[in-house]
Write a protein that holds these residues in place. Structure first.
Motif, PDB file in Angstrom:
ATOM      1  N   ARG A 100       0.840  -1.187   0.000  1.00 32.94           N
ATOM      2  CA  ARG A 100       0.000   0.000   0.000  1.00 32.94           C
ATOM      3  C   ARG A 100       0.876   1.238   0.000  1.00 32.94           C
ATOM      4  N   LEU A 101       0.715   2.056  -1.019  1.00 30.00           N
ATOM      5  CA  LEU A 101       1.458   3.305  -1.121  1.00 30.00           C
ATOM      6  C   LEU A 101       0.599   4.454  -0.599  1.00 30.00           C
ATOM      7  N   SER A 102       1.263   5.424   0.019  1.00 31.52           N
ATOM      8  CA  SER A 102       0.585   6.618   0.501  1.00 31.52           C
ATOM      9  C   SER A 102       1.319   7.857  -0.005  1.00 31.52           C
ATOM     10  N   CYS A 103       0.567   8.919  -0.206  1.00 31.20           N
ATOM     11  CA  CYS A 103       1.160  10.182  -0.658  1.00 31.20           C
ATOM     12  C   CYS A 103       0.389  11.320  -0.008  1.00 31.20           C
ATOM     13  N   ALA A 104       1.067  12.038   0.887  1.00 31.92           N
ATOM     14  CA  ALA A 104       0.431  13.128   1.610  1.00 31.92           C
ATOM     15  C   ALA A 104       0.978  14.474   1.142  1.00 31.92           C
ATOM     16  N   ALA A 105       0.079  15.393   0.867  1.00 31.54           N
ATOM     17  CA  ALA A 105       0.464  16.745   0.460  1.00 31.54           C
ATOM     18  C   ALA A 105       0.379  17.682   1.652  1.00 31.54           C
ATOM     19  N   SER A 106       1.334  18.601   1.721  1.00 34.58           N
ATOM     20  CA  SER A 106       1.328  19.593   2.789  1.00 34.58           C
ATOM     21  C   SER A 106       1.754  20.937   2.221  1.00 34.58           C
ATOM     22  N   GLY A 107       1.419  21.991   2.961  1.00 32.46           N
ATOM     23  CA  GLY A 107       1.756  23.340   2.511  1.00 32.46           C
ATOM     24  C   GLY A 107       0.521  24.214   2.487  1.00 32.46           C
ATOM     25  N   SER A 108       0.607  25.292   1.735  1.00 31.76           N
ATOM     26  CA  SER A 108      -0.485  26.261   1.672  1.00 31.76           C
ATOM     27  C   SER A 108      -1.499  25.842   0.605  1.00 31.76           C
ATOM     28  N   ILE A 109      -2.215  24.769   0.915  1.00 30.44           N
ATOM     29  CA  ILE A 109      -3.156  24.160  -0.025  1.00 30.44           C
ATOM     30  C   ILE A 109      -4.532  24.777   0.120  1.00 30.44           C
ATOM     31  N   PHE A 110      -5.085  25.229  -0.989  1.00 28.78           N
ATOM     32  CA  PHE A 110      -6.429  25.777  -0.992  1.00 28.78           C
ATOM     33  C   PHE A 110      -7.437  24.741  -1.461  1.00 28.78           C
ATOM     34  N   SER A 111      -7.079  24.011  -2.511  1.00 27.58           N
ATOM     35  CA  SER A 111      -7.988  23.015  -3.061  1.00 27.58           C
ATOM     36  C   SER A 111      -7.185  21.995  -3.866  1.00 27.58           C
ATOM     37  N   ILE A 112      -7.690  20.760  -3.903  1.00 26.11           N
ATOM     38  CA  ILE A 112      -7.047  19.706  -4.689  1.00 26.11           C
ATOM     39  C   ILE A 112      -8.048  19.126  -5.668  1.00 26.11           C
ATOM     40  N   ASN A 113      -7.631  19.007  -6.913  1.00 31.17           N
ATOM     41  CA  ASN A 113      -8.481  18.422  -7.944  1.00 31.17           C
ATOM     42  C   ASN A 113      -8.120  16.943  -8.081  1.00 31.17           C
ATOM     43  N   ALA A 114      -7.400  16.603  -9.106  1.00 35.31           N
ATOM     44  CA  ALA A 114      -7.083  15.197  -9.340  1.00 35.31           C
ATOM     45  C   ALA A 114      -5.893  14.728  -8.505  1.00 35.31           C
TER      46      ALA A 114
END
Length: 122
Positions: free
Chosen positions: A19-33
């Motif tokens: 199982r792979l995971s990918c987490a985004a961090s930072g000044s995120i307003f919105s995520i599409n795809a």
């Protein structure tokens, strides 16, 4: 800015799971795809699976029925559950997320993880 951190790669025997995971961090307003690409030695990078914010999911024919992509929007995280792994699944797996930041209001940019190695071998 935005950073994507992947985890979960490794060595597994044929028929096994990862199982792979990918987490985004930072000044995120919105995520599409959100999606996963992979690149095997000597080959071009190819799409493995992708999931839109609206729930549309696509898989490469080679992984259909064996891989499952899912996303946790509250955690800005995308997962790739890989089962019945085959030696031909060996590749570096890259996650990507299409993100709108506070600085780029109105436009989305594609961000990439650093890649995680998946090796399927006995």
């Amino acid at each position: 800015q935005v950073q994507l951190v992947e985890s979960g790669g490794g060595l597994v025997q044929p028929g096994g799971s990862l199982r792979l995971s990918c987490a985004a961090s930072g000044s995120i307003f919105s995520i599409n795809a959100m999606g996963w690409y992979r690149q095997a030695p000597g080959k071009q990078r190819e799409l493995a699976a992708a999931a839109s914010s609206g729930g549309r999911i696509v898989y490469a024919d080679s992984v259909k029925g064996r891989f499952t992509i899912s996303r946790d929007n509250a955690k800005n995280t995308v997962y790739l559950q890989m089962s019945s792994l085959k030696p031909e699944d060996t590749a570096v797996y890259y996650c990507t997320q299409r993100i709108q930041t506070a600085q780029t209001a109105g436009s989305f940019n594609d961000y990439w993880g650093q890649g995680t190695q998946v090796t399927v071998s006995s």
